[in-house]
Design an enzyme around this catalytic site. Structure first.
Site, PDB file in Angstrom:
ATOM      1  N   PRO A   2      -8.992   3.016   0.964  1.00 33.93           N
ATOM      2  CA  PRO A   2      -9.465   3.413  -0.370  1.00 33.93           C
ATOM      3  C   PRO A   2      -9.192   2.318  -1.399  1.00 33.93           C
ATOM      4  O   PRO A   2      -8.106   1.762  -1.460  1.00 33.93           O
ATOM      5  CB  PRO A   2      -8.648   4.675  -0.669  1.00 33.93           C
ATOM      6  CG  PRO A   2      -7.430   4.559   0.191  1.00 33.93           C
ATOM      7  CD  PRO A   2      -7.873   3.845   1.429  1.00 33.93           C
ATOM      8  N   GLU A   3     -10.214   2.017  -2.191  1.00 34.51           N
ATOM      9  CA  GLU A   3     -10.084   1.033  -3.255  1.00 34.51           C
ATOM     10  C   GLU A   3     -10.172   1.757  -4.594  1.00 34.51           C
ATOM     11  O   GLU A   3     -10.113   2.988  -4.643  1.00 34.51           O
ATOM     12  CB  GLU A   3     -11.153  -0.042  -3.085  1.00 34.51           C
ATOM     13  CG  GLU A   3     -11.078  -0.733  -1.727  1.00 34.51           C
ATOM     14  CD  GLU A   3     -12.146  -1.802  -1.516  1.00 34.51           C
ATOM     15  OE1 GLU A   3     -12.631  -2.375  -2.503  1.00 34.51           O
ATOM     16  OE2 GLU A   3     -12.512  -2.051  -0.346  1.00 34.51           O
ATOM     17  N   LYS A  60      -4.793   0.962  -7.479  1.00 33.90           N
ATOM     18  CA  LYS A  60      -5.005   1.846  -6.333  1.00 33.90           C
ATOM     19  C   LYS A  60      -3.901   2.896  -6.205  1.00 33.90           C
ATOM     20  O   LYS A  60      -3.775   3.548  -5.169  1.00 33.90           O
ATOM     21  CB  LYS A  60      -5.070   1.014  -5.048  1.00 33.90           C
ATOM     22  CG  LYS A  60      -6.153  -0.055  -5.029  1.00 33.90           C
ATOM     23  CD  LYS A  60      -6.092  -0.853  -3.736  1.00 33.90           C
ATOM     24  CE  LYS A  60      -7.041  -2.034  -3.745  1.00 33.90           C
ATOM     25  NZ  LYS A  60      -6.974  -2.827  -2.491  1.00 33.90           N
ATOM     26  N   HIS A  94       0.182  14.491  11.686  1.00 40.60           N
ATOM     27  CA  HIS A  94       0.184  13.432  10.685  1.00 40.60           C
ATOM     28  C   HIS A  94       0.628  13.911   9.299  1.00 40.60           C
ATOM     29  O   HIS A  94       0.474  13.172   8.330  1.00 40.60           O
ATOM     30  CB  HIS A  94      -1.209  12.808  10.597  1.00 40.60           C
ATOM     31  CG  HIS A  94      -1.683  12.213  11.886  1.00 40.60           C
ATOM     32  ND1 HIS A  94      -1.043  11.152  12.496  1.00 40.60           N
ATOM     33  CD2 HIS A  94      -2.708  12.550  12.707  1.00 40.60           C
ATOM     34  CE1 HIS A  94      -1.668  10.846  13.625  1.00 40.60           C
ATOM     35  NE2 HIS A  94      -2.668  11.672  13.782  1.00 40.60           N
ATOM     36  N   ARG A 113      -2.039   6.584   9.785  1.00 41.66           N
ATOM     37  CA  ARG A 113      -1.493   5.236  10.019  1.00 41.66           C
ATOM     38  C   ARG A 113      -0.045   5.089   9.539  1.00 41.66           C
ATOM     39  O   ARG A 113       0.617   4.106   9.856  1.00 41.66           O
ATOM     40  CB  ARG A 113      -2.375   4.203   9.304  1.00 41.66           C
ATOM     41  CG  ARG A 113      -3.829   4.184   9.767  1.00 41.66           C
ATOM     42  CD  ARG A 113      -3.984   3.640  11.172  1.00 41.66           C
ATOM     43  NE  ARG A 113      -3.661   2.229  11.238  1.00 41.66           N
ATOM     44  CZ  ARG A 113      -4.524   1.242  10.988  1.00 41.66           C
ATOM     45  NH1 ARG A 113      -5.790   1.519  10.652  1.00 41.66           N
ATOM     46  NH2 ARG A 113      -4.164  -0.009  11.079  1.00 41.66           N
ATOM     47  N   ARG A 265      -9.652 -11.138   7.212  1.00 40.52           N
ATOM     48  CA  ARG A 265     -10.431 -10.003   6.736  1.00 40.52           C
ATOM     49  C   ARG A 265     -11.907 -10.179   7.085  1.00 40.52           C
ATOM     50  O   ARG A 265     -12.489 -11.236   6.828  1.00 40.52           O
ATOM     51  CB  ARG A 265     -10.296  -9.846   5.210  1.00 40.52           C
ATOM     52  CG  ARG A 265      -8.866  -9.765   4.707  1.00 40.52           C
ATOM     53  CD  ARG A 265      -8.105  -8.582   5.301  1.00 40.52           C
ATOM     54  NE  ARG A 265      -8.675  -7.313   4.898  1.00 40.52           N
ATOM     55  CZ  ARG A 265      -8.337  -6.663   3.782  1.00 40.52           C
ATOM     56  NH1 ARG A 265      -7.448  -7.195   2.951  1.00 40.52           N
ATOM     57  NH2 ARG A 265      -8.880  -5.512   3.492  1.00 40.52           N
TER      58      ARG A 265
END
Length: 276
Positions: A2-3, A60, A94, A113, A265
């Site tokens: 997410p940005e 962010k 999670h 993650r 990237r």
């Protein structure tokens, strides 16, 4: 990941769901999630009984505002907040934290993650502490001018692609929007900071503001690497001009979009529109 637009979408969603709700119980399931303080029991005790007075965004980061404290959440790669009935376990494997409210609902944090972070800090000085103290201004800020960028960038031997990902220079831009901004500005991602012109700086600023504003309006970008919670999918992925479009014709010149690696990237660009 997410940005800025995706985090803004999360913040706007959370405001509708949990604003002014009182926490009656808090539990940190995955201790590494909480970076400050490191004592999870202390944190759980301090936040219990508190009411969420506001929810803001800085770059962010999601900022939950309480009377004398703030809880700073960074989603990192795939963190998500879910508003659900008390005791629900949307994905128990999670689930890293949950906060139960006095109305029988809970706000739970899930992260496949496990890269996300929480910081519990005093409201009067949280901007002067990590993780926020090192952040540069957002693209929308009046502080971001061609002169500002020139002072920070024009002696750099790094690629402009990498520079725009540096949150200490400009905050909020990630890999997706980096590619889109450089395409709109007609700048090759491998161009060095030292070679960026005044016109380039102006184009970067204009493109950043236009693209990020449009993405915020559309709820961000939903792609395989990130999807918001509660079934809220962004629409900006339908307007991506280079990112993820490898070997597809450029929408402006029909040249095939190329994908390369820049500092590790994945980077998409048009070799005709963005000449090095």
């Amino acid at each position: 990941m997410p940005e800025l637009p995706e985090v803004e979408t999360v913040v706007r969603t959370l405001r509708k769901l949990v604003l002014n709700k009182k926490i009656t119980k808090a539990k940190i399931v995955y201790p590494n999630l909480l970076k400050q303080p490191t004592d999870t029991q202390q944190f759980e005790s301090e936040i219990t009984g508190q009411k969420i007075l506001a929810i803001e965004r800085i770059a962010k980061h999601i900022i939950f505002v309480f009377q004398n404290k703030v809880l700073i959440s960074h989603l990192r790669m795939e963190g998500k907040w879910f508003f659900e009935p008390e005791g629900a376990q949307t994905n128990i494997k999670h689930q890293e934290a949950y906060f139960i409210f006095d109305d029988g609902m809970q706000l739970a944090y899930y992260d496949t993650r496990k890269f996300g972070t929480l910081h519990w800090q005093d409201i009067d000085n949280f901007r002067e502490q990590k993780p926020l103290v090192t952040l540069g201004p957002e693209p929308f800020s009046e502080l971001v001018t061609p002169n500002y960028l020139a002072k920070r960038i024009n002696k750099s031997s790094k690629h402009i692609k990498t520079i725009l990902l540096d949150q200490t220079i400009i905050s909020g831009i990630g890999n997706i929007y980096d590619d889109e901004i450089l395409f709109a500005a007609k700048i090759h991602p491998l161009k060095l900071g030292a070679d960026i012109s005044q016109i380039d700086f102006e184009n970067i600023i204009d493109s950043s503001r236009d693209i990020l504003a449009k993405s915020v309006e559309m709820g961000g970008t939903t792609i395989d690497s990130y999807q918001s919670a509660h079934g809220i999918d962004g629409k900006f992925q339908n307007f991506l001009k280079v990112h993820t479009r490898v070997n597809k014709p450029c929408l402006e010149c029909q040249t095939l979009i190329t994908k390369i690696k820049v500092n590790g990237r994945g980077t998409y660009f048009c070799p005709q529109c963005q000449v090095l």
